[in-house]
Design a protein around this motif. Structure first.
Motif, short mmCIF file in Angstrom:
data_model
loop_
_atom_site.label_atom_id
_atom_site.label_comp_id
_atom_site.label_asym_id
_atom_site.label_seq_id
_atom_site.Cartn_x
_atom_site.Cartn_y
_atom_site.Cartn_z
N THR A 9 49.97 31.82 35.04
CA THR A 9 49.53 32.22 36.38
C THR A 9 48.73 31.09 37.00
OG1 THR A 9 49.40 34.51 35.62
CG2 THR A 9 48.28 33.98 37.67
N THR A 10 48.94 30.86 38.30
CA THR A 10 48.16 29.84 39.00
C THR A 10 46.72 30.31 39.16
OG1 THR A 10 48.78 30.71 41.16
CG2 THR A 10 50.16 28.95 40.26
N ALA A 11 45.82 29.36 39.37
CA ALA A 11 44.39 29.67 39.47
C ALA A 11 44.06 30.59 40.64
CB ALA A 11 43.59 28.38 39.57
N ASP A 12 44.85 30.51 41.72
CA ASP A 12 44.59 31.37 42.88
C ASP A 12 45.29 32.73 42.78
OD1 ASP A 12 47.22 30.68 43.33
OD2 ASP A 12 46.90 29.81 45.30
N LEU A 13 45.96 32.98 41.66
CA LEU A 13 46.64 34.25 41.36
C LEU A 13 47.81 34.56 42.30
CD1 LEU A 13 43.56 36.55 40.64
CD2 LEU A 13 44.80 35.08 39.05
N ARG A 14 48.33 33.57 42.98
CA ARG A 14 49.45 33.80 43.89
C ARG A 14 50.80 33.79 43.17
NH1 ARG A 14 48.34 34.00 49.21
NH2 ARG A 14 46.30 33.23 49.83
N LYS A 28 44.94 41.09 43.90
CA LYS A 28 45.11 40.35 45.14
C LYS A 28 44.74 38.89 44.90
CE LYS A 28 44.37 44.26 48.06
NZ LYS A 28 43.74 44.85 49.19
N PRO A 29 45.42 37.97 45.59
CA PRO A 29 45.10 36.54 45.41
C PRO A 29 43.68 36.23 45.87
CG PRO A 29 47.00 36.84 46.86
CD PRO A 29 46.51 38.18 46.50
N LEU A 30 43.12 35.19 45.32
CA LEU A 30 41.76 34.78 45.70
C LEU A 30 41.75 34.11 47.05
CD1 LEU A 30 40.63 33.33 42.27
CD2 LEU A 30 40.08 35.54 43.24
#
Length: 85
Positions: free
Chosen positions: A39-44, A83-85
């Motif tokens: 998963t990417t750090a921004d949760l997208r 939800k994304p950051l």
């Protein structure tokens, strides 16, 4: 990798594995395992890596997963509500 992101990856891996086990019907003798989640750090974005056995059934299993992709995503979204950051 931050601890929070590692926990999120494990949670996604667990839920995707459950969804595949319960809802994806594969022909007998074909095994599909969630090997890794990234998963990417921004949760997208999340990439889910799967292991398919036997190798001769990779094309069949990939098509089965592709046809159920949006349903699997929908079920995962209902379980996680993130939800994304």
């Amino acid at each position: 990798m931050p601890d929070r992101l590692r926990k999120i990856n494990e949670l996604i891996k667990h839920h995707v594995g459950d969804i595949i086990l319960k809802d994806l019907s594969l022909k007998e003798g074909v095994f599909l395992t969630v090997a890794k989640v990234d998963t990417t750090a921004d949760l997208r974005y999340t990439r889910v890596f799967v292991s398919i056995f036997p190798e001769s059934e990779i094309e069949y299993a990939t098509k089965a997963l592709s046809s159920e992709l949006f349903r699997i995503q929908g079920q995962l979204n209902k379980k996680l509500r993130m939800k994304p950051l």
